[in-house]
Design a protein around this motif. Structure first.
Motif, PDB file in Angstrom:
ATOM      1  N   SER A 133       0.846  -1.197   0.000  1.00  0.00           N
ATOM      2  CA  SER A 133       0.000   0.000   0.000  1.00  0.00           C
ATOM      3  C   SER A 133       0.876   1.240   0.000  1.00  0.00           C
ATOM      4  O   SER A 133       2.084   1.175   0.271  1.00  0.00           O
ATOM      5  N   SER A 134       0.254   2.383  -0.293  1.00  0.00           N
ATOM      6  CA  SER A 134       0.985   3.654  -0.278  1.00  0.00           C
ATOM      7  C   SER A 134       1.428   4.002   1.139  1.00  0.00           C
ATOM      8  O   SER A 134       2.442   4.678   1.331  1.00  0.00           O
ATOM      9  N   THR A 135       0.693   3.529   2.139  1.00  0.00           N
ATOM     10  CA  THR A 135       1.073   3.784   3.529  1.00  0.00           C
ATOM     11  C   THR A 135       2.373   3.063   3.882  1.00  0.00           C
ATOM     12  O   THR A 135       3.256   3.642   4.533  1.00  0.00           O
ATOM     13  N   GLU A 136       2.507   1.814   3.454  1.00  0.00           N
ATOM     14  CA  GLU A 136       3.746   1.080   3.713  1.00  0.00           C
ATOM     15  C   GLU A 136       4.932   1.744   3.009  1.00  0.00           C
ATOM     16  O   GLU A 136       6.038   1.796   3.548  1.00  0.00           O
ATOM     17  N   HIS A 137       4.687   2.247   1.810  1.00  0.00           N
ATOM     18  CA  HIS A 137       5.737   2.970   1.079  1.00  0.00           C
ATOM     19  C   HIS A 137       6.128   4.230   1.845  1.00  0.00           C
ATOM     20  O   HIS A 137       7.322   4.548   1.978  1.00  0.00           O
ATOM     21  N   TYR A 138       5.148   4.942   2.347  1.00  0.00           N
ATOM     22  CA  TYR A 138       5.394   6.169   3.117  1.00  0.00           C
ATOM     23  C   TYR A 138       6.246   5.862   4.354  1.00  0.00           C
ATOM     24  O   TYR A 138       7.212   6.573   4.645  1.00  0.00           O
ATOM     25  N   SER A 185      -1.010  13.763   5.977  1.00  0.00           N
ATOM     26  CA  SER A 185      -0.613  13.915   4.570  1.00  0.00           C
ATOM     27  C   SER A 185      -1.326  12.956   3.637  1.00  0.00           C
ATOM     28  O   SER A 185      -1.080  12.986   2.425  1.00  0.00           O
ATOM     29  N   GLY A 186      -2.181  12.075   4.184  1.00  0.00           N
ATOM     30  CA  GLY A 186      -2.806  11.059   3.336  1.00  0.00           C
ATOM     31  C   GLY A 186      -1.758  10.119   2.763  1.00  0.00           C
ATOM     32  O   GLY A 186      -1.762   9.827   1.570  1.00  0.00           O
ATOM     33  N   SER A 187      -0.846   9.693   3.633  1.00  0.00           N
ATOM     34  CA  SER A 187       0.276   8.820   3.229  1.00  0.00           C
ATOM     35  C   SER A 187       1.124   9.465   2.137  1.00  0.00           C
ATOM     36  O   SER A 187       1.632   8.797   1.235  1.00  0.00           O
ATOM     37  N   PHE A 194       2.472  17.602   8.045  1.00  0.00           N
ATOM     38  CA  PHE A 194       1.803  17.628   9.345  1.00  0.00           C
ATOM     39  C   PHE A 194       0.726  18.697   9.458  1.00  0.00           C
ATOM     40  O   PHE A 194       0.216  18.959  10.539  1.00  0.00           O
ATOM     41  N   GLY A 195       0.385  19.289   8.338  1.00  0.00           N
ATOM     42  CA  GLY A 195      -0.683  20.280   8.344  1.00  0.00           C
ATOM     43  C   GLY A 195      -0.400  21.473   9.230  1.00  0.00           C
ATOM     44  O   GLY A 195      -1.319  22.069   9.797  1.00  0.00           O
ATOM     45  N   ILE A 196       0.882  21.839   9.367  1.00  0.00           N
ATOM     46  CA  ILE A 196       1.234  22.976  10.232  1.00  0.00           C
ATOM     47  C   ILE A 196       0.939  24.285   9.503  1.00  0.00           C
ATOM     48  O   ILE A 196       1.426  24.522   8.402  1.00  0.00           O
ATOM     49  N   LYS A 197       0.126  25.117  10.144  1.00  0.00           N
ATOM     50  CA  LYS A 197      -0.263  26.396   9.548  1.00  0.00           C
ATOM     51  C   LYS A 197       0.837  27.436   9.770  1.00  0.00           C
ATOM     52  O   LYS A 197       1.813  27.198  10.474  1.00  0.00           O
ATOM     53  N   CYS A 198       0.664  28.600   9.154  1.00  0.00           N
ATOM     54  CA  CYS A 198       1.731  29.601   9.146  1.00  0.00           C
ATOM     55  C   CYS A 198       2.144  30.071  10.547  1.00  0.00           C
ATOM     56  O   CYS A 198       3.311  30.007  10.910  1.00  0.00           O
ATOM     57  N   HIS A 199       1.184  30.553  11.353  1.00  0.00           N
ATOM     58  CA  HIS A 199       1.492  30.965  12.731  1.00  0.00           C
ATOM     59  C   HIS A 199       2.760  31.824  12.807  1.00  0.00           C
ATOM     60  O   HIS A 199       3.712  31.511  13.522  1.00  0.00           O
ATOM     61  N   GLY A 200       2.807  32.913  12.039  1.00  0.00           N
ATOM     62  CA  GLY A 200       3.974  33.793  12.073  1.00  0.00           C
ATOM     63  C   GLY A 200       5.134  33.310  11.223  1.00  0.00           C
ATOM     64  O   GLY A 200       6.231  33.853  11.286  1.00  0.00           O
ATOM     65  N   PRO A 233       8.148  10.246  20.174  1.00  0.00           N
ATOM     66  CA  PRO A 233       8.125   8.870  19.660  1.00  0.00           C
ATOM     67  C   PRO A 233       8.043   8.822  18.135  1.00  0.00           C
ATOM     68  O   PRO A 233       7.222   9.513  17.532  1.00  0.00           O
ATOM     69  N   ALA A 234       8.886   8.008  17.535  1.00  0.00           N
ATOM     70  CA  ALA A 234       8.872   7.862  16.074  1.00  0.00           C
ATOM     71  C   ALA A 234       7.515   7.360  15.595  1.00  0.00           C
ATOM     72  O   ALA A 234       7.051   7.725  14.512  1.00  0.00           O
ATOM     73  N   SER A 235       6.881   6.523  16.419  1.00  0.00           N
ATOM     74  CA  SER A 235       5.563   5.993  16.053  1.00  0.00           C
ATOM     75  C   SER A 235       4.533   7.115  15.929  1.00  0.00           C
ATOM     76  O   SER A 235       3.706   7.116  15.004  1.00  0.00           O
ATOM     77  N   ILE A 236       4.576   8.073  16.834  1.00  0.00           N
ATOM     78  CA  ILE A 236       3.662   9.211  16.810  1.00  0.00           C
ATOM     79  C   ILE A 236       3.936  10.081  15.587  1.00  0.00           C
ATOM     80  O   ILE A 236       3.011  10.493  14.865  1.00  0.00           O
ATOM     81  N   THR A 237       5.198  10.378  15.333  1.00  0.00           N
ATOM     82  CA  THR A 237       5.570  11.205  14.184  1.00  0.00           C
ATOM     83  C   THR A 237       5.103  10.569  12.877  1.00  0.00           C
ATOM     84  O   THR A 237       4.511  11.236  12.020  1.00  0.00           O
ATOM     85  N   LEU A 238       5.344   9.265  12.723  1.00  0.00           N
ATOM     86  CA  LEU A 238       4.933   8.573  11.499  1.00  0.00           C
ATOM     87  C   LEU A 238       3.416   8.520  11.360  1.00  0.00           C
ATOM     88  O   LEU A 238       2.870   8.756  10.278  1.00  0.00           O
ATOM     89  N   ALA A 239       2.733   8.212  12.463  1.00  0.00           N
ATOM     90  CA  ALA A 239       1.271   8.133  12.417  1.00  0.00           C
ATOM     91  C   ALA A 239       0.665   9.487  12.074  1.00  0.00           C
ATOM     92  O   ALA A 239      -0.284   9.572  11.271  1.00  0.00           O
ATOM     93  N   GLN A 240       1.187  10.559  12.669  1.00  0.00           N
ATOM     94  CA  GLN A 240       0.695  11.894  12.338  1.00  0.00           C
ATOM     95  C   GLN A 240       0.961  12.229  10.875  1.00  0.00           C
ATOM     96  O   GLN A 240       0.109  12.804  10.197  1.00  0.00           O
ATOM     97  N   GLY A 241       2.146  11.865  10.398  1.00  0.00           N
ATOM     98  CA  GLY A 241       2.483  12.123   9.002  1.00  0.00           C
ATOM     99  C   GLY A 241       1.547  11.397   8.053  1.00  0.00           C
ATOM    100  O   GLY A 241       1.067  11.962   7.064  1.00  0.00           O
ATOM    101  N   ILE A 242       1.282  10.128   8.352  1.00  0.00           N
ATOM    102  CA  ILE A 242       0.370   9.325   7.522  1.00  0.00           C
ATOM    103  C   ILE A 242      -1.019   9.960   7.489  1.00  0.00           C
ATOM    104  O   ILE A 242      -1.636  10.126   6.433  1.00  0.00           O
ATOM    105  N   LEU A 243      -1.509  10.303   8.685  1.00  0.00           N
ATOM    106  CA  LEU A 243      -2.866  10.833   8.814  1.00  0.00           C
ATOM    107  C   LEU A 243      -3.005  12.214   8.181  1.00  0.00           C
ATOM    108  O   LEU A 243      -3.954  12.490   7.443  1.00  0.00           O
TER     109      LEU A 243
END
Length: 267
Positions: free
Chosen positions: A60-65, A95-97, A110-116, A83-93
């Motif tokens: 799947s594209s998630t495994e590739h990601y 960015s849509g893998s 990670f969908g981080i907005k501008c915020h200055g 935790p690497a697990s948290i970083t990867l899970a957030q990235g997957i969620l």
């Protein structure tokens, strides 16, 4: 008579020199021919030097990601304690893998907005129309900014008091601190971590200090593994305790559960 002898000797000498010269020339020709290789042999040698590389196939594209970014997530864990697990899970969620518009056009995983933010920007519909998001030259900068985003903001400081292998606590803490508005955000992260065994990347970084959440602190307690359709209420009825007692025993701040989650149901 002397002249005849002289002419005879001279002729004999010239014949000997000529024969030696022809022999040398022949040897030279043989040497040059032996060095050259036929074209067929040269082509065969070239074929032997070619190494065939079979491209890796992903289910799947998630495994590739995950395969693309696991090393970066582990490096960030070593440097910043997330935790690497948290970083990867957030990235997957978020960015849509790696296939969402922000990740494709802006390397924002990670969908981080501008915020200055003073760097490059991209505008994208989110909670509101055409909101401002950060744009990066490379995905690795998005992962680094994610680490800095969490470590430099006071509202996330409680997360860093948790164990580095407590991915469930981190998932719930991110929601409590306001990282996402989706009430199911923690459950989604936990589900991804457990489905793809992302906790293994935490384990690789922590080594001997890693403590699996599936077995930790439960050796002398009665436990229950959450299955599809379970709620805190249904589990509390099954074991004749209250929902509040269940939450207290397991350090839960809400009623969200994930399939495969291990709950302490009786001290």
């Amino acid at each position: 008579m002397k002249k005849i002898v002289f002419i005879f000797c001279l002729g004999l000498l010239m014949v000997n020199c000529k024969s030696k010269k022809s022999i040398v020339t022949k040897k030279s020709n043989q040497t040059s021919i032996s060095v050259e290789k036929p074209q067929e042999v040269i082509e065969e040698d070239k074929e032997k030097d070619v190494i065939e590389v079979t491209p890796k196939v992903y289910a799947s594209s998630t495994e590739h990601y995950i395969d693309l970014h696991k090393n970066t997530a582990q490096q960030e864990m070593k440097l910043y304690g997330i935790p690497a697990s948290i970083t990867l899970a957030q990235g997957i969620l978020e960015s849509g893998s790696g296939k969402g518009r922000l990740s494709v056009e802006a390397n924002n995983h990670f969908g981080i907005k501008c915020h200055g933010w003073t760097g490059a920007k991209i505008y994208h519909d989110d909670d509101e129309d055409q909101e401002c998001f950060r744009k990066y030259k490379d995905a690795k900068y998005s992962f680094r900014d994610h680490s800095l985003f969490l470590t430099e903001r006071k509202r996330y400081e409680k997360l860093f008091q948790l164990r580095k292998d407590d991915y469930k606590g981190w998932a719930k803490g991110l929601k409590s601190a306001g990282y996402a508005t989706d009430r199911k955000y923690p459950a989604k992260l936990i589900s991804l971590i457990e489905r793809y065994k992302l906790y293994e990347y935490d384990k690789a970084v922590l080594g001997k200090s890693y403590k699996s959440q599936q077995v930790s602190d439960t050796s002398d307690k009665m436990v229950y593994t959450v299955s599809k359709g379970d709620t805190l209420y249904s589990i509390s009825r099954r074991y004749n305790i209250t929902v509040k007692e269940l939450q207290k025993l397991n350090g839960l701040h809400d009623t969200n559960l994930s399939i495969g989650q291990v709950l302490i149901v009786q001290p």
